[in-house]
Enzyme design. Structure first.
Site, short mmCIF file in Angstrom:
data_model
loop_
_atom_site.label_atom_id
_atom_site.label_comp_id
_atom_site.label_asym_id
_atom_site.label_seq_id
_atom_site.Cartn_x
_atom_site.Cartn_y
_atom_site.Cartn_z
N ARG A 171 63.70 69.89 29.84
CA ARG A 171 63.43 68.98 31.06
C ARG A 171 63.50 70.05 32.42
NH1 ARG A 171 67.16 64.08 29.62
NH2 ARG A 171 68.49 64.82 30.96
N ARG A 175 61.41 79.90 35.36
CA ARG A 175 60.47 80.56 36.14
C ARG A 175 60.55 82.19 36.41
NH1 ARG A 175 61.17 75.78 39.76
NH2 ARG A 175 59.88 74.31 39.22
N ARG A 247 76.86 57.98 28.17
CA ARG A 247 77.94 58.89 29.06
C ARG A 247 77.83 57.97 30.35
NH1 ARG A 247 80.96 62.00 26.66
NH2 ARG A 247 80.97 63.45 28.34
N ARG A 277 79.47 68.70 38.70
CA ARG A 277 78.75 69.11 39.89
C ARG A 277 79.29 68.37 40.85
NH1 ARG A 277 72.73 66.31 39.19
NH2 ARG A 277 73.76 64.16 38.71
N GLU A 298 81.60 65.15 40.57
CA GLU A 298 81.05 64.33 39.37
C GLU A 298 81.80 64.78 37.98
OE1 GLU A 298 76.89 63.78 39.93
OE2 GLU A 298 76.32 63.42 38.02
N TYR A 346 66.44 57.46 28.66
CA TYR A 346 66.49 58.21 30.19
C TYR A 346 65.23 58.01 30.85
CZ TYR A 346 67.40 61.40 33.83
OH TYR A 346 67.68 61.71 35.39
N ASP A 348 63.08 58.67 34.40
CA ASP A 348 63.12 58.85 35.86
C ASP A 348 62.54 57.69 36.85
OD1 ASP A 348 64.20 61.30 36.44
OD2 ASP A 348 62.59 62.41 35.74
P1 FAD Z 1 69.04 50.25 36.82
O1 FAD Z 1 68.79 50.72 38.14
O2 FAD Z 1 70.15 50.62 35.89
O3 FAD Z 1 69.11 48.40 36.95
C1 FAD Z 1 69.39 47.60 36.28
C2 FAD Z 1 70.15 46.53 36.93
O4 FAD Z 1 70.53 45.41 36.10
C3 FAD Z 1 71.64 47.21 37.43
O5 FAD Z 1 71.49 46.83 38.89
C4 FAD Z 1 72.59 46.27 36.69
O6 FAD Z 1 73.68 45.78 37.74
C5 FAD Z 1 71.83 44.96 36.26
N1 FAD Z 1 72.35 44.19 35.18
C6 FAD Z 1 72.84 44.91 33.83
N2 FAD Z 1 73.14 43.79 33.12
C7 FAD Z 1 73.11 42.61 33.82
C8 FAD Z 1 73.67 41.51 33.46
N3 FAD Z 1 74.23 40.94 32.03
N4 FAD Z 1 73.38 40.41 34.53
C9 FAD Z 1 73.00 40.71 35.66
N5 FAD Z 1 72.84 42.02 35.95
C10 FAD Z 1 72.89 43.00 35.05
N6 FAD Z 1 65.23 59.30 38.57
C11 FAD Z 1 64.62 60.20 39.37
O7 FAD Z 1 63.35 59.91 39.25
N7 FAD Z 1 65.13 61.17 40.30
C12 FAD Z 1 66.57 61.44 40.14
O8 FAD Z 1 66.93 62.35 41.05
C13 FAD Z 1 67.29 60.51 39.43
N8 FAD Z 1 68.84 60.86 39.44
C14 FAD Z 1 69.50 60.09 38.58
C15 FAD Z 1 70.94 60.33 38.61
C16 FAD Z 1 71.66 59.82 37.65
C17 FAD Z 1 72.87 60.05 37.85
C18 FAD Z 1 71.06 58.74 36.90
C19 FAD Z 1 72.05 57.98 36.07
C20 FAD Z 1 70.09 58.47 37.00
C21 FAD Z 1 69.00 59.07 37.65
N9 FAD Z 1 67.55 58.93 37.83
C22 FAD Z 1 66.80 59.60 38.65
C23 FAD Z 1 66.86 57.82 37.14
C24 FAD Z 1 66.84 56.32 38.10
O9 FAD Z 1 68.29 56.28 38.21
C25 FAD Z 1 66.37 55.19 36.98
O10 FAD Z 1 65.15 55.36 36.66
C26 FAD Z 1 66.33 53.73 37.49
O11 FAD Z 1 67.50 53.45 38.28
C27 FAD Z 1 66.06 52.82 36.60
O12 FAD Z 1 65.91 51.36 37.02
P2 FAD Z 1 65.95 50.20 36.30
O13 FAD Z 1 65.70 48.98 37.24
O14 FAD Z 1 65.46 50.26 35.12
O15 FAD Z 1 67.60 50.06 35.81
N1 UDP Z 2 71.98 71.42 32.38
C1 UDP Z 2 72.97 72.79 32.32
N2 UDP Z 2 73.26 73.37 33.22
C2 UDP Z 2 72.62 72.94 34.52
C3 UDP Z 2 72.20 71.99 34.46
C4 UDP Z 2 71.35 71.29 33.51
O1 UDP Z 2 73.01 72.91 31.07
O2 UDP Z 2 73.23 73.63 35.60
C5 UDP Z 2 71.44 71.03 30.98
C6 UDP Z 2 72.38 69.54 30.86
O3 UDP Z 2 72.65 69.54 29.56
C7 UDP Z 2 71.31 68.51 31.47
C8 UDP Z 2 70.00 69.05 30.96
O4 UDP Z 2 70.37 70.40 31.16
O5 UDP Z 2 71.57 67.06 30.75
C9 UDP Z 2 68.76 68.41 31.86
O6 UDP Z 2 69.17 68.95 33.40
P1 UDP Z 2 68.69 67.79 34.36
O7 UDP Z 2 69.00 68.20 35.60
O8 UDP Z 2 67.43 67.15 34.06
O9 UDP Z 2 69.95 66.56 34.08
P2 UDP Z 2 70.11 65.25 34.58
O10 UDP Z 2 69.15 64.99 35.61
O11 UDP Z 2 69.73 64.45 33.26
O12 UDP Z 2 71.60 65.22 34.79
#
Ligand code: FAD
Ligand code: UDP
Length: 381
Positions: A171, A175, A247, A277, A298, A346, A348
Site C-alpha cells: 500500500r 520513491r 484490530r 502515531r 493512537e 479494508y 478506502d
Molecule cells: P462504516 O463507516 O464502518 O459504517 C458502518 C456503520 O454500521 C457504522 O456507523 C456502525 O455504527 C453501523 N452498524 C454496525 N452494526 C450495526 C448494527 N448491528 N445495527 C445498527 N448499525 C450498525 N479511507 C480513505 O479513503 N482514506 C483514509 O484516509 C482513511 N483512513 C482511515 C483510517 C482509519 C483508522 C480507518 C479504520 C479507516 C480509514 N479509511 C480511510 C476507510 C473508511 O473509514 C471506510 O472506507 C469507510 O468508513 C467505510 O464505510 P462503511 O459504510 O462501509 O463502514
Molecule cells: N506502516 C509502517 N510504518 C509506518 C506506516 C505504515 O510500518 O510509518 C505499515 C503498517 O503495517 C501499515 C501499512 O504499512 O498497516 C500500510 O500503511 P497505511 O498508511 O496504508 O496504513 P493504514 O492506513 O492502514 O493505517
C-alpha cells in the site's frame, strides 16, 4: 419496495440514495448517535477544530465517477497527506523518498544512485516476497525496514511482520525523488465542511429516513423487502461460528495551545513508544485557523466484544472462518452484505463508494431483469 439499510456510513448512505432516487423507500438505521460511520467528523467544542473522530480520513481516488459523485455533495479543498515519522531520535519524511534515504544514510544521492544504493542493501535472494517482512527486506533493505516498518507494524498489527501478507506493505510507495505525497491518486482532497456534512447531503432525500441509536433487531427485516447490511458480517449471524479478528484503536485525546507537532500525522517507528502515531487535527483543515489544538495519540490492540472493529486481520485462521460466514451469507436471499464490515475487507472511501454505486446499480438492474444478486462476488478469500 421497502428497503432497510443497516449502517449510516458511506455504504448505507450511497446505496440508500441510489435506491431512493429510483423510487424505493429506504429506512437507514445506525446504532451510533451520529451518521457517517467511521468517516464521522465533528467540531471539538473546546478548540473548535474539526475532528476525525475515528481516525484521520483523506479522500484520494483515480475514479472520476466517484470524484464527481462526492463533489455533488461537498466542496472539496485540495489536500496532500504529508506524513512524518519519528525513529531512533530523528524525524523523517514518509513514504520513504529520496529525502528520507539521503537523511537516513547521511548521503547526497541523486535518484539513480539512490535506486542502485537501495538495491545493494536489498535481499535479492527473495524472488517472490510472501510476507510483509520479505517484501520490506527485498525492496527497502534491513536498515529502513528496522527503522520505519518493523516496530510500527508490530504495534499496529500485534504480530510479527513475518506473519502478515506482503500486500499490506505494498500500500505504501517507495520513491526515488523528493515527492512526499503519501498517495499516488489524481484526485485528493478534504471536504471543507467535514465528511459528516457530505454524508448528510447524500442522505437528504424525501424517500430516505434515518434512525440513530437504533441497533438492528432481526424482526426489523420482516417489514422490509430487502436488507442491505453494512454491519459486521459475523455480527449478522450472532457470531455463531466465532468472531472474525479485528484490530481496534484507542485514541487518547489531548489539547495544546498553539501548534503541537507542525503536521497532521506523525508516526512513531520505534517499538518502545507505545503509540503508533499522533494526529493533530487542525492540520487536516489548513484553511482554518485555531489557537488551540486537539491531538489524538493512537494505540492499536486486538478488538474484543464491544470494541469498535477497525482493521480486519486476514490471517490464515480468519480466512477459513470467513469462508464459512461467506457460505452463510450467500444463502441469504433477501440480504446483501456490503462495505468494510459486511465484506470484512479494508476498503478506502473511494472503493466503498464505487462498490456501493455498483451494488445499487446491480440491485436496480435485477429488479427488471430478475437476476440473482451477486453479493460477495468481489470478495477475495
Ligand atoms: P462504516 O463507516 O464502518 O459504517 C458502518 C456503520 O454500521 C457504522 O456507523 C456502525 O455504527 C453501523 N452498524 C454496525 N452494526 C450495526 C448494527 N448491528 N445495527 C445498527 N448499525 C450498525 N479511507 C480513505 O479513503 N482514506 C483514509 O484516509 C482513511 N483512513 C482511515 C483510517 C482509519 C483508522 C480507518 C479504520 C479507516 C480509514 N479509511 C480511510 C476507510 C473508511 O473509514 C471506510 O472506507 C469507510 O468508513 C467505510 O464505510 P462503511 O459504510 O462501509 O463502514
Ligand atoms: N506502516 C509502517 N510504518 C509506518 C506506516 C505504515 O510500518 O510509518 C505499515 C503498517 O503495517 C501499515 C501499512 O504499512 O498497516 C500500510 O500503511 P497505511 O498508511 O496504508 O496504513 P493504514 O492506513 O492502514 O493505517
Amino acid at each position: 419496495m421497502k428497503i432497510l439499510l443497516v449502517g449510516a456510513g458511506l455504504s448505507g448512505a450511497v446505496i440508500g440514495r441510489q435506491l431512493a432516487e429510483a423510487g424505493h423507500d429506504c429506512r437507514i438505521i445506525d446504532s451510533r448517535p451520529h451518521i457517517g460511520g467511521n468517516c464521522h467528523t465533528e467540531r471539538d467544542p473546546e478548540t473548535g477544530v474539526m475532528l476525525h473522530l475515528y481516525g484521520p480520513h483523506i479522500f484520494h481516488t483515480d475514479d472520476e465517477g466517484v470524484w464527481s459523485y462526492v463533489n455533488r455533495f461537498a466542496e472539496f479543498v485540495p489536500y496532500r497527506n504529508r506524513v512524518k515519522t519519528t525513529s531512533q531520535g530523528a524525524v523523517y519524511s514518509l513514504p520513504v523518498n529520496l529525502h528520507t534515504i539521503n537523511q537516513f544514510f547521511g548521503k547526497t544521492l541523486r535518484p539513480d544512485e539512490a535506486r542502485a544504493f537501495i538495491e545493494s542493501r536489498a535481499d535479492r535472494s527473495i524472488a517472490e516476497p510472501q510476507s510483509f517482512e520479505e517484501q520490506a527486506l527485498r525492496f527497502v533493505g534491513p536498515e529502513l525496514y528496522e527503522a520505519f516498518f518493523k516496530g510500527y507494524t508490530e504495534k499496529q498489527w500485534g504480530c510479527s511482520p513475518r506473519e502478515l501478507p506482503a500486500s499490506i506493505l505494498k500500500r505504501l510507495p517507495l520513491r526515488f525523488n523528493y515527492d512526499d505525497n503519501y498517495f499516488f491518486h489524481r484526485f485528493q482532497g478534504m471536504p471543507r465542511a467535514g465528511y459528516t456534512a457530505m454524508i448528510e447531503g447524500i442522505l437528504d432525500h424525501p424517500r430516505i429516513s434515518v434512525a440513530l441509536e437504533t441497533p438492528y433487531r432481526p424482526e426489523m427485516a420482516e417489514q422490509a423487502d430487502h436488507l442491505f447490511w453494512s454491519g459486521p458480517l459475523d455480527g449478522f449471524f450472532d457470531y455463531s461460528l466465532g468472531r472474525l479478528g479485528y484490530r481496534t484503536l484507542d485514541f487518547e485525546r489531548f489539547t495544546y495551545q498553539g501548534d503541537y507537532q507542525g503536521c497532521a500525522v506523525m508516526n512513531y517507528g520505534d517499538r518502545e513508544v507505545p503509540w503508533t502515531r499522533i494526529t493533530e487535527h487542525k492540520h487536516f483543515s489548513p484553511w482554518e485557523s485555531h489557537e488551540g489544538s486537539t491531538c489524538y495519540r493512537e494505540y492499536s490492540r486486538a478488538a474484543g466484544p464491544g470494541d469498535i472493529p477497525y482493521y480486519p486481520i486476514r490471517l490464515v485462521e480468519e480466512k477459513s472462518l470467513l469462508a464459512q460466514y461467506v457460505d452463510l451469507a450467500r444463502a441469504q436471499e433477501r440480504v446483501t452484505f456490503v462495505g468494510r464490515l459486511g465484506t470484512y475487507r479494508y476498503l478506502d472511501m473511494d472503493v466503498t463508494i464505487r462498490e456501493a454505486l455498483d451494488t445499487a446499480g446491480v440491485f436496480l438492474g435485477t429488479l427488471s431483469a430478475g437476476a440473482q444478486m451477486p453479493q460477495f462476488s468481489q470478495l477475495p478469500l
